[in-house]
Write an enzyme that holds these catalytic residues in place. Sequence first.
Site, short mmCIF file in Angstrom:
data_model
loop_
_atom_site.label_atom_id
_atom_site.label_comp_id
_atom_site.label_asym_id
_atom_site.label_seq_id
_atom_site.Cartn_x
_atom_site.Cartn_y
_atom_site.Cartn_z
N ASP A 70 0.88 -1.17 0.00
CA ASP A 70 0.00 0.00 0.00
C ASP A 70 0.91 1.21 0.00
O ASP A 70 1.71 1.39 0.94
CB ASP A 70 -0.88 -0.02 1.26
CG ASP A 70 -1.86 1.15 1.29
OD1 ASP A 70 -1.56 2.21 0.72
OD2 ASP A 70 -2.92 0.99 1.91
N ASN B 114 3.03 4.17 -10.18
CA ASN B 114 1.82 4.15 -11.01
C ASN B 114 0.54 4.24 -10.19
O ASN B 114 -0.46 4.76 -10.66
CB ASN B 114 1.81 2.86 -11.84
CG ASN B 114 0.44 2.59 -12.42
OD1 ASN B 114 0.04 3.17 -13.43
ND2 ASN B 114 -0.33 1.72 -11.76
N SER C 208 -0.35 12.99 -15.17
CA SER C 208 -1.50 13.19 -16.05
C SER C 208 -1.38 14.56 -16.71
O SER C 208 -0.94 15.53 -16.07
CB SER C 208 -2.79 13.13 -15.24
OG SER C 208 -3.87 13.60 -16.02
N ALA D 200 -9.02 17.69 -6.52
CA ALA D 200 -8.18 16.76 -5.76
C ALA D 200 -7.16 16.09 -6.69
O ALA D 200 -5.96 16.03 -6.38
CB ALA D 200 -9.04 15.71 -5.06
N TYR D 201 -7.64 15.61 -7.82
CA TYR D 201 -6.76 14.89 -8.75
C TYR D 201 -5.72 15.82 -9.34
O TYR D 201 -4.51 15.51 -9.36
CB TYR D 201 -7.61 14.27 -9.86
CG TYR D 201 -6.86 13.36 -10.79
CD1 TYR D 201 -6.41 12.11 -10.35
CD2 TYR D 201 -6.59 13.71 -12.11
CE1 TYR D 201 -5.73 11.25 -11.21
CE2 TYR D 201 -5.92 12.87 -12.97
CZ TYR D 201 -5.49 11.63 -12.51
OH TYR D 201 -4.82 10.78 -13.36
N LYS E 159 -1.58 15.62 -8.88
CA LYS E 159 -0.65 15.35 -9.98
C LYS E 159 0.31 16.52 -10.20
O LYS E 159 1.45 16.32 -10.63
CB LYS E 159 -1.42 15.00 -11.25
CG LYS E 159 -2.21 13.67 -11.17
CD LYS E 159 -1.30 12.46 -10.98
CE LYS E 159 -2.09 11.15 -11.14
NZ LYS E 159 -1.26 9.94 -10.95
N VAL F 62 -7.00 6.52 -21.10
CA VAL F 62 -6.86 5.07 -21.32
C VAL F 62 -8.06 4.31 -20.75
O VAL F 62 -8.55 4.64 -19.66
CB VAL F 62 -5.56 4.57 -20.63
CG1 VAL F 62 -5.38 3.08 -20.86
CG2 VAL F 62 -4.36 5.34 -21.16
N ARG F 63 -8.48 3.26 -21.47
CA ARG F 63 -9.61 2.43 -21.02
C ARG F 63 -9.21 1.54 -19.84
O ARG F 63 -8.69 0.43 -20.02
CB ARG F 63 -10.12 1.56 -22.17
CG ARG F 63 -10.85 2.33 -23.25
CD ARG F 63 -11.49 1.41 -24.28
NE ARG F 63 -10.53 0.61 -25.01
CZ ARG F 63 -9.82 1.02 -26.07
NH1 ARG F 63 -9.96 2.25 -26.52
NH2 ARG F 63 -8.98 0.21 -26.69
N THR F 64 -9.40 2.08 -18.64
CA THR F 64 -9.19 1.33 -17.39
C THR F 64 -10.39 1.63 -16.51
O THR F 64 -11.29 2.37 -16.90
CB THR F 64 -7.92 1.81 -16.67
OG1 THR F 64 -8.10 3.20 -16.33
CG2 THR F 64 -6.66 1.66 -17.52
N1 LIG Z 1 -6.71 5.84 -17.17
C1 LIG Z 1 -6.39 7.06 -17.59
O1 LIG Z 1 -7.02 7.57 -18.54
C2 LIG Z 1 -5.27 7.83 -16.95
C3 LIG Z 1 -4.94 9.08 -17.50
C4 LIG Z 1 -3.88 9.80 -16.94
C5 LIG Z 1 -3.19 9.28 -15.87
N2 LIG Z 1 -3.53 8.08 -15.34
C6 LIG Z 1 -2.77 7.58 -14.20
O2 LIG Z 1 -2.33 6.27 -14.45
C7 LIG Z 1 -2.18 5.55 -13.21
C8 LIG Z 1 -2.92 4.24 -13.30
O3 LIG Z 1 -4.28 4.53 -13.56
P1 LIG Z 1 -5.34 3.44 -14.07
O4 LIG Z 1 -6.14 4.11 -15.11
O5 LIG Z 1 -4.69 2.14 -14.34
O6 LIG Z 1 -6.26 3.35 -12.75
P2 LIG Z 1 -7.06 2.13 -12.12
O7 LIG Z 1 -7.50 1.19 -13.17
O8 LIG Z 1 -8.09 2.78 -11.25
O9 LIG Z 1 -5.96 1.40 -11.21
C9 LIG Z 1 -5.41 2.09 -10.12
C10 LIG Z 1 -4.43 1.18 -9.43
O10 LIG Z 1 -3.87 1.91 -8.32
C11 LIG Z 1 -3.98 1.08 -7.17
N3 LIG Z 1 -3.98 1.83 -5.93
C12 LIG Z 1 -4.87 2.77 -5.50
N4 LIG Z 1 -4.54 3.17 -4.26
C13 LIG Z 1 -3.43 2.46 -3.90
C14 LIG Z 1 -2.62 2.41 -2.74
N5 LIG Z 1 -2.88 3.18 -1.66
N6 LIG Z 1 -1.55 1.59 -2.73
C15 LIG Z 1 -1.28 0.80 -3.79
N7 LIG Z 1 -2.02 0.77 -4.90
C16 LIG Z 1 -3.08 1.60 -4.95
C17 LIG Z 1 -5.27 0.30 -7.39
O11 LIG Z 1 -5.31 -0.80 -6.49
P3 LIG Z 1 -6.71 -1.46 -5.96
O12 LIG Z 1 -7.13 -2.44 -7.01
O13 LIG Z 1 -6.32 -2.08 -4.66
O14 LIG Z 1 -7.70 -0.34 -5.81
C18 LIG Z 1 -5.09 -0.08 -8.84
O15 LIG Z 1 -4.20 -1.17 -8.97
C19 LIG Z 1 -2.73 6.49 -12.13
O16 LIG Z 1 -1.67 7.14 -11.47
C20 LIG Z 1 -3.57 7.48 -12.92
O17 LIG Z 1 -3.71 8.71 -12.25
C21 LIG Z 1 -4.56 7.34 -15.85
#
Ligand SMILES: NC(=O)c1ccc[n+]([C@@H]2O[C@H](COP(=O)([O-])OP(=O)(O)OC[C@H]3O[C@@H](n4cnc5c(N)ncnc54)[C@H](OP(=O)(O)O)[C@@H]3O)[C@@H](O)[C@H]2O)c1
Length: 236
Positions: free
Chosen positions: A60, A85, A146, A160-161, A165, A193-195
């Site tokens: 964590d 990440n 981001s 917040a976000y 960042k 990104v599609r997440t």
């Molecule tokens: N998707 C986008 O469009 C986008 C765009 C710009 C930047 N980003 C950045 O890319 C990164 C990954 O995003 P994503 O889209 O893959 O998000 P996601 O699908 O929501 O995954 C987030 C990941 O972070 C983990 N996490 C959250 N809090 C945590 C903690 N306290 N300790 C350890 N792990 C933790 C989550 O774990 P749990 O499963 O335990 O919750 C999950 O594995 C982030 O930093 C996000 O801000 C994403």
Amino acid sequence: MNDSTKVALVTGANRGLGLEIARQLARSGFRVLLGARREEDARRAALDFGEGGLVPLALDVTAPPSDLAARIRAEQGRLDVLVNNAGVYQAGGAPDGQGAGSVLEVDPEAVRATLEVNALGPLALAQKLAPLLRASDDGRIVNVSSGMAQLAHLGSDSTAYRISKVALNALTLQLHAALSPRVKVFAACPGWVRTDMGGPAAPKSVAEGADTPVWLATSPEPRSGGFYQERRLLSW
Ligand SMILES: NC(=O)c1ccc[n+]([C@@H]2O[C@H](COP(=O)([O-])OP(=O)(O)OC[C@H]3O[C@@H](n4cnc5c(N)ncnc54)[C@H](OP(=O)(O)O)[C@@H]3O)[C@@H](O)[C@H]2O)c1
């Protein structure tokens, strides 16, 4: 264990971009510590990959264990790359861009909780792991940031976000000042990104989103202290 195998740690790697970054690094020859808040999630993600190279690690980022560096040194012998990440969009129930997510209405506790994960987690990990990264011939830190942190386009929403960042980008520059040239430090925007965070309407696949962070972790080209998107410099 082959001592010449490079070791990377990717946080929040049980799903989304982190999982894909971990997979791509493993395919390119790294042994990857796959960090996840819950140990069972880390184990499952590493097992599901099926190609080897992923080592589950319960982590964590808001509470990294005090012996993290000592354990990595004892179990892996080295650490070459840290990918910060793990991230949350708006912790603590600030729902979306406008309204409760905006600067005049957001709950300061939501900002605090988001900062804990997105900025203070990377700070704590960089402090703990800098000695190991410095010992590498090619140490790197990749902070997954981001484009929403770009100062020229901050607006008043998603407070917040965006603040978290911006703080992560500031941390990138301070770590670069402290660690470069021995350790290269980058910020990366993966694009939309599609997440789970990005949602199904996002234009990029996880493979496309992981490309720039993985390139920053592996290529000789990028300049330490830069903010990158699609392998190109982005203005702060
Ligand atoms: N998707 C986008 O469009 C986008 C765009 C710009 C930047 N980003 C950045 O890319 C990164 C990954 O995003 P994503 O889209 O893959 O998000 P996601 O699908 O929501 O995954 C987030 C990941 O972070 C983990 N996490 C959250 N809090 C945590 C903690 N306290 N300790 C350890 N792990 C933790 C989550 O774990 P749990 O499963 O335990 O919750 C999950 O594995 C982030 O930093 C996000 O801000 C994403």
